[in-house]
Scaffold this active site. Structure first.
Site, PDB file in Angstrom:
ATOM      1  N   CYS A 176      -3.685  -6.429   4.523  1.00  0.00           N
ATOM      2  CA  CYS A 176      -3.095  -5.095   4.480  1.00  0.00           C
ATOM      3  C   CYS A 176      -1.695  -5.236   3.898  1.00  0.00           C
ATOM      4  O   CYS A 176      -1.333  -6.302   3.399  1.00  0.00           O
ATOM      5  CB  CYS A 176      -3.086  -4.450   5.867  1.00  0.00           C
ATOM      6  SG  CYS A 176      -2.144  -5.381   7.092  1.00  0.00           S
ATOM      7  N   THR A 177      -0.897  -4.197   3.964  1.00  0.00           N
ATOM      8  CA  THR A 177       0.398  -4.208   3.280  1.00  0.00           C
ATOM      9  C   THR A 177       1.344  -5.274   3.826  1.00  0.00           C
ATOM     10  O   THR A 177       1.852  -6.110   3.084  1.00  0.00           O
ATOM     11  CB  THR A 177       1.071  -2.830   3.387  1.00  0.00           C
ATOM     12  OG1 THR A 177       0.155  -1.823   2.951  1.00  0.00           O
ATOM     13  CG2 THR A 177       2.326  -2.772   2.527  1.00  0.00           C
TER      14      THR A 177
END
Length: 269
Positions: A176-177
């Site tokens: 994810c980020t």
């Protein structure tokens, strides 16, 4: 203007969140910081910006408290305020999966350093999952990553129940980020009985910082939750805007999602 942007989170048992909220509100206000801090019984999740001295003092004071000692954080230099104001809030979860009983502080997937991520991507037995939302994935992702087609993180358990568990994979790797969503998602997968779960340490942003552009496998841009909107493979800010009608990131003058004309905007409608 030169400012420092920091992002950090930690899953840790946190008692008396209201007291922590007031202390952090007072500290950040005194230091002139802007951004968002979320607190919950499961921990802290924050993105803050300010001048170099103020950020250094904030981190020093925060890490004097045992729940936040030796806190890992990501930092970047920005030329304008990435946040309009300061918000410090208490929530049921610091990232909303809809499973407040889940405890990522006790058990999560195996962290994979950015330097080892490329090798993991070559393993044909690994099912690679992008844990982000569909509008983020539309800007960029890793090759062969599964898009769960979620509009919010709370939709991820449904994807797991409907698409993943009927034929459980032997190995799952997630990203994810910045790491927080895949860390919590990894705890959920382990609870559901998937035995081997990997997560990209520090998320996409850490990978892009650690791995040279000519060696990294990232394709496209990476959405970020501040007024930069997105960063590219060199962590530079491309010319994305947010459509004022639907809130999707776009680079054109007409939004491909809702067909409305796009005027410069830094936040969703």
């Amino acid at each position: 203007m030169s400012l420092v942007l920091i992002n950090f989170y930690r899953f840790v048992a946190l008692g008396d969140c209201d007291r922590w909220r007031q202390w952090l509100q007072d500290l950040c206000t005194a230091l002139g910081l802007r951004g968002t801090i979320l607190l919950a019984p499961e921990g802290i999740n924050a993105g803050l910006a300010g001048n170099t001295e103020a950020i250094a003092q904030f981190l020093s004071e925060l890490q004097q408290h045992p729940p936040f000692a030796n806190l890992s954080f990501k930092s970047a230099t920005v030329t304008d305020w990435p946040f309009a104001r300061l918000k410090v809030k208490v929530k049921p979860e610091i990232v909303s999966l809809g499973c407040p009983e889940l405890n990522p502080a006790e058990r999560t997937g195996t962290l994979v350093a950015p330097q080892d991520w490329n090798q993991l991507l070559q393993d044909p037995e690994v099912v690679l999952i992008d844990v982000r939302n569909r509008f983020e994935i539309a800007l960029g992702s890793f090759p062969r990553a599964i898009d769960p087609q979620t509009d919010r993180f709370r939709d991820f358990p449904r994807f797991v129940q409907e698409q993943l568990l009927p034929q459980p994979p032997a190995k799952v790797a997630m990203f994810c980020t910045g790491g927080i969503r895949c860390e919590k998602a990894s705890a959920y997968l382990l609870e559901q009985g998937i035995e081997t779960v990997y997560q990209l340490e520090g998320g996409i942003l850490n990978y892009l910082e650690a791995i040279a552009p000519e060696e990294n496998h990232w394709q496209g841009d990476c959405f970020v939750f501040d007024e930069r909107i997105a960063v590219d493979r060199q962590l530079q800010t491309p010319q994305h805007q947010l459509c004022p009608a639907c809130g999707q990131p776009v680079v054109a003058t007409t939004c491909s999602h809702c067909q409305d004309s796009v005027q410069a905007s830094s936040s969703p409608k």
